[in-house]
Every structure is written in C-alpha cells, then in structure tokens.
Design a protein around this motif. Structure first.
Motif, mmCIF file in Angstrom:
data_model
loop_
_atom_site.group_PDB
_atom_site.id
_atom_site.type_symbol
_atom_site.label_atom_id
_atom_site.label_comp_id
_atom_site.label_asym_id
_atom_site.label_seq_id
_atom_site.Cartn_x
_atom_site.Cartn_y
_atom_site.Cartn_z
ATOM 1 N N VAL A 11 -10.745 8.121 2.941
ATOM 2 C CA VAL A 11 -10.695 7.330 1.716
ATOM 3 C C VAL A 11 -10.776 5.999 2.177
ATOM 4 O O VAL A 11 -9.891 5.633 2.786
ATOM 5 N N GLU A 12 -11.624 5.242 1.379
ATOM 6 C CA GLU A 12 -11.461 3.779 1.662
ATOM 7 C C GLU A 12 -10.653 3.095 0.747
ATOM 8 O O GLU A 12 -10.720 3.544 -0.333
ATOM 9 N N LYS A 13 -9.756 2.142 1.371
ATOM 10 C CA LYS A 13 -8.815 1.408 0.674
ATOM 11 C C LYS A 13 -9.439 0.428 -0.345
ATOM 12 O O LYS A 13 -10.655 -0.187 0.020
ATOM 13 N N ILE A 29 0.991 -1.401 -0.093
ATOM 14 C CA ILE A 29 -0.157 -0.172 -0.061
ATOM 15 C C ILE A 29 0.786 1.298 0.007
ATOM 16 O O ILE A 29 0.529 2.261 -0.817
ATOM 17 N N ARG A 30 2.211 1.052 1.011
ATOM 18 C CA ARG A 30 2.767 2.311 0.655
ATOM 19 C C ARG A 30 3.534 2.743 -0.340
ATOM 20 O O ARG A 30 3.395 3.711 -1.086
ATOM 21 N N MET A 31 3.671 1.872 -1.312
ATOM 22 C CA MET A 31 4.338 1.633 -2.692
ATOM 23 C C MET A 31 3.359 2.240 -3.733
ATOM 24 O O MET A 31 3.762 3.228 -4.592
ATOM 25 N N VAL A 32 1.888 1.804 -3.401
ATOM 26 C CA VAL A 32 0.961 2.276 -4.311
ATOM 27 C C VAL A 32 0.633 3.812 -4.168
ATOM 28 O O VAL A 32 0.765 4.739 -5.052
ATOM 29 N N VAL A 49 -6.846 6.619 5.709
ATOM 30 C CA VAL A 49 -7.029 5.434 4.606
ATOM 31 C C VAL A 49 -7.084 4.382 5.382
ATOM 32 O O VAL A 49 -6.314 3.979 6.294
ATOM 33 N N SER A 50 -8.359 3.492 5.006
ATOM 34 C CA SER A 50 -8.697 2.470 5.795
ATOM 35 C C SER A 50 -9.466 1.424 4.892
ATOM 36 O O SER A 50 -10.226 1.899 3.852
ATOM 37 N N THR A 51 -9.356 0.167 5.241
ATOM 38 C CA THR A 51 -10.326 -0.666 4.435
ATOM 39 C C THR A 51 -11.643 -0.674 5.291
ATOM 40 O O THR A 51 -12.521 -1.405 4.691
ATOM 41 N N ARG A 52 -11.896 -0.175 6.407
ATOM 42 C CA ARG A 52 -13.091 -0.342 7.345
ATOM 43 C C ARG A 52 -14.336 0.594 6.569
ATOM 44 O O ARG A 52 -13.956 1.954 6.261
ATOM 45 N N MET A 98 -3.041 8.710 6.229
ATOM 46 C CA MET A 98 -2.694 8.178 7.605
ATOM 47 C C MET A 98 -3.754 6.831 7.469
ATOM 48 O O MET A 98 -5.094 6.999 7.561
ATOM 49 N N ASP A 99 -2.733 5.694 7.762
ATOM 50 C CA ASP A 99 -3.524 4.570 7.823
ATOM 51 C C ASP A 99 -4.305 4.408 9.359
ATOM 52 O O ASP A 99 -3.954 5.108 10.128
#
Length: 108
Positions: free
Chosen positions: A105-107, A17-20, A84-87, A56-57
């Motif tokens: 923003v949602e991942k 995710i950091r690389m993206v 930024v989160s998947t939640r 920020m994750d």
C-alpha cells in the motif's frame, strides 16, 4: 468461548504514521503492538510473539522493511505482511514485494 482478538504489529519509524495506523487498526478492534524498525520486529518475533497482520514500512533506520521481511519469512513467519511506503516506482515496489510481502500500500 470468546472469539480471539486479531493482532497487528506496526513496524514504522515515523511516530505520526504509527499513530495513524494505530487509530485505524484500533477502530476495527485489532490489538496493536509497535516496532520502530525492522530489527525490533525480528526481536519481537524471536521472543515468541506472533501477529495476524504486520504493517511493514520500507525505509527505516537500523533495518529496513525489505531486510526485515526477508528475515521474518526465513524464520517461518506466515503472518500477512503488508508493505507500506511512499515509493511509487514499480521497481521499488517489486523489490519490496519479492522480499515476501502479501500486499503493498502506498502512503498518502
């Protein structure tokens, strides 16, 4: 006089995710720095560095994004902080926003 280059801090424990994030932000000309958890983000700001944008994750080891965002805001950091989160649960998003985010923003 050359325009100042915009800067971003990516706070994310997942290397992929950091690389993206880095690839996307580099493509629009931002200068990037990374931190693997919230504690590192606090330490970077404590050393006097500042950023135009902080991604920020939410869920990270050592210090999560909620704690890190609250701490950065209490330090007087006025950078735009995007969570930024998947939640996708509304209560989790609200809790993160209330920590002091400017956006969420949602991942994928």
């Amino acid at each position: 006089m050359e325009p100042r280059q915009l800067t971003a801090l990516i706070v994310e424990d997942d290397m992929v995710i950091r690389m993206v994030h880095q690839k996307i932000l580099n493509s629009v000309g931002l200068k990037i720095q990374v931190a693997e958890n919230g504690k590192e983000a606090i330490e970077i700001h404590g050393s006097g560095q500042s950023f135009d944008l902080i991604l920020m994750d939410r869920d990270m080891p050592v210090m999560n994004g909620i704690e890190a965002t609250k701490t950065l805001r209490s330090m007087g950091i006025n950078s735009m902080i995007t969570g930024v989160s998947t939640r996708s649960v509304a209560a989790h998003i609200r809790e993160f926003m209330e920590a002091g985010l400017d956006d969420y923003v949602e991942k994928p």
